[in-house]
Design a protein around this motif. Structure first.
Motif, PDB file in Angstrom:
ATOM      1  N   GLY A 126       0.793  -1.220   0.000  1.00  0.00           N
ATOM      2  CA  GLY A 126       0.000   0.000   0.000  1.00  0.00           C
ATOM      3  C   GLY A 126       0.822   1.263   0.000  1.00  0.00           C
ATOM      4  O   GLY A 126       0.274   2.362   0.130  1.00  0.00           O
ATOM      5  N   GLY A 127       2.146   1.153  -0.167  1.00  0.00           N
ATOM      6  CA  GLY A 127       2.994   2.327  -0.097  1.00  0.00           C
ATOM      7  C   GLY A 127       3.311   2.988  -1.411  1.00  0.00           C
ATOM      8  O   GLY A 127       3.843   4.099  -1.429  1.00  0.00           O
ATOM      9  N   ALA A 128       3.023   2.354  -2.525  1.00  0.00           N
ATOM     10  CA  ALA A 128       3.311   2.955  -3.832  1.00  0.00           C
ATOM     11  C   ALA A 128       2.303   4.059  -4.144  1.00  0.00           C
ATOM     12  O   ALA A 128       1.192   4.089  -3.606  1.00  0.00           O
ATOM     13  CB  ALA A 128       3.267   1.888  -4.917  1.00  0.00           C
ATOM     14  N   ALA A 129       2.691   4.972  -5.030  1.00  0.00           N
ATOM     15  CA  ALA A 129       1.817   6.098  -5.363  1.00  0.00           C
ATOM     16  C   ALA A 129       0.464   5.630  -5.887  1.00  0.00           C
ATOM     17  O   ALA A 129      -0.589   6.167  -5.501  1.00  0.00           O
ATOM     18  CB  ALA A 129       2.507   6.990  -6.397  1.00  0.00           C
ATOM     19  N   GLY A 130       0.467   4.630  -6.759  1.00  0.00           N
ATOM     20  CA  GLY A 130      -0.795   4.118  -7.289  1.00  0.00           C
ATOM     21  C   GLY A 130      -1.675   3.532  -6.209  1.00  0.00           C
ATOM     22  O   GLY A 130      -2.906   3.689  -6.226  1.00  0.00           O
ATOM     23  N   SER A 131      -1.054   2.853  -5.232  1.00  0.00           N
ATOM     24  CA  SER A 131      -1.812   2.272  -4.123  1.00  0.00           C
ATOM     25  C   SER A 131      -2.473   3.361  -3.294  1.00  0.00           C
ATOM     26  O   SER A 131      -3.642   3.253  -2.893  1.00  0.00           O
ATOM     27  CB  SER A 131      -0.894   1.431  -3.230  1.00  0.00           C
ATOM     28  OG  SER A 131      -0.171   0.484  -3.972  1.00  0.00           O
ATOM     29  N   VAL A 132      -1.724   4.427  -3.024  1.00  0.00           N
ATOM     30  CA  VAL A 132      -2.242   5.526  -2.211  1.00  0.00           C
ATOM     31  C   VAL A 132      -3.391   6.232  -2.927  1.00  0.00           C
ATOM     32  O   VAL A 132      -4.431   6.534  -2.326  1.00  0.00           O
ATOM     33  CB  VAL A 132      -1.113   6.517  -1.877  1.00  0.00           C
ATOM     34  CG1 VAL A 132      -1.667   7.749  -1.172  1.00  0.00           C
ATOM     35  CG2 VAL A 132      -0.050   5.842  -1.006  1.00  0.00           C
ATOM     36  N   LEU A 133      -3.205   6.499  -4.218  1.00  0.00           N
ATOM     37  CA  LEU A 133      -4.265   7.164  -4.979  1.00  0.00           C
ATOM     38  C   LEU A 133      -5.517   6.289  -5.067  1.00  0.00           C
ATOM     39  O   LEU A 133      -6.646   6.792  -4.968  1.00  0.00           O
ATOM     40  CB  LEU A 133      -3.762   7.509  -6.380  1.00  0.00           C
ATOM     41  CG  LEU A 133      -2.726   8.626  -6.459  1.00  0.00           C
ATOM     42  CD1 LEU A 133      -2.174   8.753  -7.871  1.00  0.00           C
ATOM     43  CD2 LEU A 133      -3.330   9.955  -6.011  1.00  0.00           C
ATOM     44  N   ALA A 134      -5.321   4.987  -5.253  1.00  0.00           N
ATOM     45  CA  ALA A 134      -6.470   4.084  -5.308  1.00  0.00           C
ATOM     46  C   ALA A 134      -7.235   4.114  -3.991  1.00  0.00           C
ATOM     47  O   ALA A 134      -8.466   4.200  -3.969  1.00  0.00           O
ATOM     48  CB  ALA A 134      -6.004   2.667  -5.627  1.00  0.00           C
ATOM     49  N   ALA A 135      -6.503   4.043  -2.873  1.00  0.00           N
ATOM     50  CA  ALA A 135      -7.155   4.066  -1.567  1.00  0.00           C
ATOM     51  C   ALA A 135      -7.878   5.386  -1.327  1.00  0.00           C
ATOM     52  O   ALA A 135      -8.990   5.419  -0.788  1.00  0.00           O
ATOM     53  CB  ALA A 135      -6.119   3.818  -0.468  1.00  0.00           C
ATOM     54  N   ALA A 136      -7.262   6.492  -1.749  1.00  0.00           N
ATOM     55  CA  ALA A 136      -7.855   7.810  -1.526  1.00  0.00           C
ATOM     56  C   ALA A 136      -9.129   8.014  -2.324  1.00  0.00           C
ATOM     57  O   ALA A 136     -10.000   8.795  -1.933  1.00  0.00           O
ATOM     58  CB  ALA A 136      -6.841   8.899  -1.873  1.00  0.00           C
ATOM     59  N   THR A 137      -9.258   7.326  -3.459  1.00  0.00           N
ATOM     60  CA  THR A 137     -10.430   7.491  -4.319  1.00  0.00           C
ATOM     61  C   THR A 137     -11.430   6.346  -4.189  1.00  0.00           C
ATOM     62  O   THR A 137     -12.389   6.276  -4.954  1.00  0.00           O
ATOM     63  CB  THR A 137     -10.001   7.611  -5.797  1.00  0.00           C
ATOM     64  OG1 THR A 137      -9.241   6.447  -6.164  1.00  0.00           O
ATOM     65  CG2 THR A 137      -9.148   8.848  -6.007  1.00  0.00           C
ATOM     66  N   GLY A 138     -11.209   5.448  -3.231  1.00  0.00           N
ATOM     67  CA  GLY A 138     -12.133   4.327  -3.054  1.00  0.00           C
ATOM     68  C   GLY A 138     -12.090   3.342  -4.205  1.00  0.00           C
ATOM     69  O   GLY A 138     -13.106   2.729  -4.543  1.00  0.00           O
ATOM     70  N   THR A 139     -10.922   3.183  -4.803  1.00  0.00           N
ATOM     71  CA  THR A 139     -10.757   2.282  -5.943  1.00  0.00           C
ATOM     72  C   THR A 139     -10.075   0.999  -5.490  1.00  0.00           C
ATOM     73  O   THR A 139      -8.975   1.045  -4.933  1.00  0.00           O
ATOM     74  CB  THR A 139      -9.901   2.944  -7.041  1.00  0.00           C
ATOM     75  OG1 THR A 139     -10.505   4.186  -7.421  1.00  0.00           O
ATOM     76  CG2 THR A 139      -9.770   2.045  -8.254  1.00  0.00           C
ATOM     77  N   ALA A 140     -10.708  -0.132  -5.720  1.00  0.00           N
ATOM     78  CA  ALA A 140     -10.088  -1.411  -5.386  1.00  0.00           C
ATOM     79  C   ALA A 140      -8.873  -1.622  -6.280  1.00  0.00           C
ATOM     80  O   ALA A 140      -8.890  -1.287  -7.457  1.00  0.00           O
ATOM     81  CB  ALA A 140     -11.086  -2.545  -5.566  1.00  0.00           C
TER      82      ALA A 140
END
Length: 286
Positions: free
Chosen positions: A145-159
Motif C-alpha cells: 500500500g505504499g506505492a503512489a498508485g496504491s495511495v491514490l487508489a485508496a484515496a479514491t475508493g478504488t479497489a
C-alpha cells in the motif's frame, strides 16, 4: 451566470432545476420545435424519431439510453448551469462514460484498478536508467500500500488488484491484492530474439481476459488497466511504431528519467526491432 440565450425569459422559456436548465413547452413552440413539451436537454437537434417521442410526452431517446451518442451527451452537458465545454477534459471523459453505460447518470462505483506486472529482458540493452530488480521492489510496495498508485487508489475508493504476469523470480502467493498468473519469469531480450512466443503471448492475453471477466462478474462498472515493470516503455514503443507506422524518434521517450545516452540506445533498439519485424505484421500481427 449567463442565461441559455439572451432572448429567453426565465420562468416562461426556462427555469433552473437541480443545477440544470429546463426548457419549457413555450420555448419549443416559439422556435417551431417538434418537441413541444418540457425537457431537460432540448432534443430538437436529434432524429425525427427522437423528436416524435418528445412531442408525444414520452421519454426522449437519449434519456432512456437507447441510441446514446456523444452528441446527446454533449447536449445534456451544455444544458447544465455552466458555460458550454467549460470543464474541458472532464467533459470528454463524461461523454465516453455516458455512451459506454448508455445513460446520462453513469456510475463510477464499484471501480477497480488492475495492474499487470512483468520484467522485460530488453533491460540488458541499457534502455533504462533503473536496474531490473526495481520491478520486484515496486511489486512489494504496491502490495503493502505504499506505492503512489496504491495511495491514490485508496484515496479514491478504488479497489486495487496487482497481477504478476511475468515478474522475474518465483511468484508470490495469491493474496487480497496480489494474484500470480505468471506466463514466464520475465520476457526475453527483444533486441536479440522474440520477447514472447506466440503461445506465451496468447497466454498473457488470456490473463487480461480473465481479469475483465472477473470484474464483470463482481459487478465492477469502471476498470482502469495499467502495467508496470522496468523496461516496459521499450516494448510499448515497438508496438506503437509497428501499429501506427510512426518512426522510432516519434514514439520513444525517456521513460523514468533516462538521460540522452540511454535515450539514444533505446531509440536504436526500437528502430532496429521495428525494421526487423515490420514485414511480419501484414501476414500475422501476433
Amino acid at each position: 451566470m449567463n442565461n441559455p440565450g439572451t432572448e429567453l425569459v426565465e420562468g416562461t422559456d426556462y427555469y433552473v432545476e437541480a443545477g440544470r436548465w429546463v426548457f419549457t413547452a413555450a420555448y419549443h413552440r416559439k422556435r417551431g420545435h417538434c418537441c413541444a413539451n418540457v425537457c431537460r436537454h432540448c432534443p430538437f437537434g436529434n432524429s425525427p424519431a427522437d423528436r416524435e417521442k418528445a412531442a408525444n410526452g414520452s421519454t426522449p431517446l437519449h434519456d432512456s439510453g437507447i441510441g446514446m451518442t456523444p452528441e446527446h451527451v454533449r447536449a445534456h452537458l451544455d444544458a447544465l448551469v455552466k458555460p458550454p465545454g467549460s470543464l474541458g477534459r472532464l467533459e470528454d471523459l463524461a461523454v465516453r462514460l455516458c455512451v459506454v453505460q448508455r445513460t446520462l447518470a453513469p456510475r463510477t462505483t464499484p471501480r477497480r484498478l488492475v495492474l499487470f506486472a512483468a520484467d522485460h529482458g530488453v533491460v540488458a540493452e541499457g534502455v533504462t536508467a533503473w536496474p531490473a530488480e526495481v520491478t520486484r521492489l515496486m511489486v512489494d510496495a504496491i502490495i503493502s500500500g505504499g506505492a503512489a498508485g496504491s495511495v491514490l487508489a485508496a484515496a479514491t475508493g478504488t479497489a486495487l488488484r496487482l497481477i504478476d504476469v511475468g515478474v522475474a523470480g518465483a511468484g508470490l502467493p495469491d493474496g487480497p491484492v496480489h494474484l500470480c498468473r505468471k506466463v514466464r519469469a520475465g520476457s526475453r531480450n527483444l533486441a536479440q530474439e522474440p520477447a514472447l512466443t506466440v503461445e506465451e503471448f496468447r497466454a498473457a492475453v488470456a490473463v487480461g481476459e480473465e481479469q475483465a471477466a472477473d470484474a464483470a462478474r463482481d459487478g465492477v462498472v469502471l476498470v482502469a488497466a495499467g502495467e508496470m515493470g522496468i523496461g516496459n516503455s521499450t516494448p510499448a514503443s515497438c508496438l506503437t511504431a509497428l501499429l501506427t507506422g510512426s518512426p522510432a524518434e516519434a514514439v520513444v521517450g525517456p521513460g523514468a528519467g533516462a538521460g540522452e545516452e540511454v535515450l539514444a540506445r533505446k531509440r536504436r533498439v526500437v528502430a532496429d526491432k521495428v525494421a526487423l519485424e515490420r514485414h511480419y505484421l501484414a501476414d500475422d500481427p501476433v
